[in-house]
Write a protein that holds these residues in place. Structure first.
Motif, mmCIF file in Angstrom:
data_model
loop_
_atom_site.group_PDB
_atom_site.id
_atom_site.type_symbol
_atom_site.label_atom_id
_atom_site.label_comp_id
_atom_site.label_asym_id
_atom_site.label_seq_id
_atom_site.Cartn_x
_atom_site.Cartn_y
_atom_site.Cartn_z
ATOM 1 N N TYR A 133 23.052 24.269 -9.159
ATOM 2 C CA TYR A 133 24.254 23.633 -10.140
ATOM 3 C C TYR A 133 25.427 24.420 -10.254
ATOM 4 C CZ TYR A 133 20.738 20.178 -11.470
ATOM 5 O OH TYR A 133 19.869 19.085 -11.408
ATOM 6 N N TYR A 134 25.130 25.660 -10.430
ATOM 7 C CA TYR A 134 26.314 26.760 -10.615
ATOM 8 C C TYR A 134 27.182 26.598 -9.331
ATOM 9 C CZ TYR A 134 28.686 30.871 -11.514
ATOM 10 O OH TYR A 134 29.976 31.730 -11.983
ATOM 11 N N VAL A 135 26.512 26.387 -8.348
ATOM 12 C CA VAL A 135 27.628 26.529 -6.931
ATOM 13 C C VAL A 135 28.435 25.534 -7.097
ATOM 14 C CG1 VAL A 135 25.950 25.218 -5.370
ATOM 15 C CG2 VAL A 135 27.218 27.102 -4.670
ATOM 16 N N VAL B 156 25.515 33.217 -0.771
ATOM 17 C CA VAL B 156 24.761 34.096 -0.049
ATOM 18 C C VAL B 156 23.373 34.025 -0.485
ATOM 19 C CG1 VAL B 156 24.460 36.643 0.316
ATOM 20 C CG2 VAL B 156 26.833 35.759 0.129
ATOM 21 N N TYR B 157 23.092 34.075 -1.710
ATOM 22 C CA TYR B 157 21.607 33.817 -2.122
ATOM 23 C C TYR B 157 20.774 32.593 -1.669
ATOM 24 C CZ TYR B 157 17.975 32.357 -5.473
ATOM 25 O OH TYR B 157 16.686 32.106 -6.047
ATOM 26 N N ILE B 158 21.521 31.435 -1.719
ATOM 27 C CA ILE B 158 21.156 30.303 -1.163
ATOM 28 C C ILE B 158 20.770 30.368 0.481
ATOM 29 C CG2 ILE B 158 21.544 27.789 -0.729
ATOM 30 C CD1 ILE B 158 22.853 27.874 -3.359
ATOM 31 N N GLY B 159 21.723 31.250 1.146
ATOM 32 C CA GLY B 159 21.709 31.251 2.632
ATOM 33 C C GLY B 159 22.346 30.245 3.456
ATOM 34 N N ALA C 256 16.904 27.150 -9.283
ATOM 35 C CA ALA C 256 17.481 25.749 -9.809
ATOM 36 C C ALA C 256 18.674 25.780 -10.646
ATOM 37 C CB ALA C 256 16.237 25.378 -10.672
ATOM 38 N N PHE C 257 18.798 26.962 -11.268
ATOM 39 C CA PHE C 257 20.076 27.216 -11.908
ATOM 40 C C PHE C 257 21.352 27.336 -10.961
ATOM 41 C CE2 PHE C 257 23.432 30.293 -13.456
ATOM 42 C CZ PHE C 257 23.928 29.554 -14.510
#
Length: 341
Positions: A76-78, A195-198, A72-73
């Motif tokens: 928004y950070y991206v 990379v985390y989101i894919g 969730a955080f």
């Protein structure tokens, strides 16, 4: 001595001088090393080397499933790497600086860097055509020339350039160090978030960092063009101001009708004391006209009653008319003027 001290204190502080970074040997060497690293990453992906295998390991690890509480955080950070929001925020800050310093250089530098970013990163994206992790078709494949547009990562390159501009335009070495650390942290976090989101391979992010750094390092080569553009804009503004100020003819004083004030003693039948509008200049009369004598020039003439009958001021006697009673009978002796009963 005392007078000199007070004279120095009374002076207004000079505005900070904006010095454009020069292309030093250190910067040229850093640009060359970054360019070599950029080409090495592209070549490693093209030949499907160990870097592509690392991409697949990270992708199959699925970080968004390992730490779901961060999702969730990081969504928004991206946003700190998206072109629209970041460009608006930085443009507002640089616009305020341009207004305070009376220069367009901060905004022109931002525009030049974003233009270089769109041209260089966009061309490589479309040319290589790599597919993203969510659209991969074969495990272990580089997924190149398949119609994609993610290599290099635009989010990462945009974060490096947009936030790095603040450090590039810093006026003091201390501010430049702090802003460089902030921009590096933000761009590093944005790249790892993708990379985390894919949405990107790890090699996409590494190439995006190199692409953004190349643009920042190449900006001093465009400083002469930026200076000429700023001078041209200011020259066009001055020309527009001159045309705006000299667009209409200046009004000529006395060209329109001027009000003439009549005293109370000049009131006549149908014409009371007040204001009569007369021409700015009296009409030119032919020679020999009764109103062209010295008396008429001195008094400026008499006002004219509506209908063309001259108005005689009170207290001024006019000579009797030549037509009298006896004159009408043929005698030459004048008679008293007739008065109304």
């Amino acid at each position: 001595m005392r007078t000199d001290i007070f004279a120095r204190l009374d002076r207004e502080p000079e505005p900070p001088k904006i010095v454009a970074p020069r292309m030093s040997r250190h910067r040229i060497a850093l640009f060359g090393g970054t360019l070599a690293f950029y080409l090495a990453i592209v070549w490693a992906v093209l030949i499907t080397s160990w870097l592509v295998a690392l991409d697949w390991k990270v992708m199959l690890f699925r970080p968004y499933q390992q730490w779901p509480e961060l999702h969730a955080f990081l969504d928004y950070y991206v946003v700190l790497g998206q072109r629209g929001p970041t460009a608006v925020m930085v443009a507002c800050w640089l616009g305020w600086r341009s207004w305070r310093q009376h220069t367009l250089r901060p905004l022109l530098v931002l525009g030049t860097s974003l233009l270089l970013l769109n041209v260089t990163v966009g061309a490589v994206k479309l040319g290589l055509g790599r597919l993203g992790p969510h659209y991969a078709t074969q495990i272990g494949s580089a997924e190149m020339f398949a119609g994609g547009d993610i290599f290099p990562s635009g989010h990462t390159a945009n974060a490096v350039v947009t936030w790095g501009i603040l450090a590039y335009l810093a006026t003091t070495p201390r501010a430049r160090r702090y802003l460089s650390a902030v921009s590096a942290t933000v761009s590093l976090g944005v790249g790892l978030t993708t990379v985390y989101i894919g949405t990107h391979w790890l090699s996409d992010v590494v190439l995006g960092w190199a692409a953004g750094l190349l643009i920042l390092l190449a900006l001093p080569w465009f400083e002469p063009l930026i200076a000429r553009t700023e001078a041209w804009i200011f020259a066009m503004r001055e020309r527009w101001r001159e045309r705006r100020d000299g667009a209409g003819p200046a009004p000529v004083p006395g060209a329109g009708p001027q009000p003439v004030l009549l005293p109370q003693s000049m009131a006549t039948d149908g014409l009371g004391a007040g204001t009569v509008t007369a021409a700015a200049e009296p009409p030119v009369l032919p020679a020999g006209h009764p109103a062209s004598g010295a008396r008429a020039r001195a008094h400026g003439g008499h006002p004219v009653r509506p209908g063309g009958v001259p108005v005689t001021p009170a207290g001024v006697r006019r000579p009797p008319p030549p037509h009298t009673e006896r004159g009408a009978r043929g005698t030459g002796s004048p008679a008293r003027p007739m008065t109304g009963s």
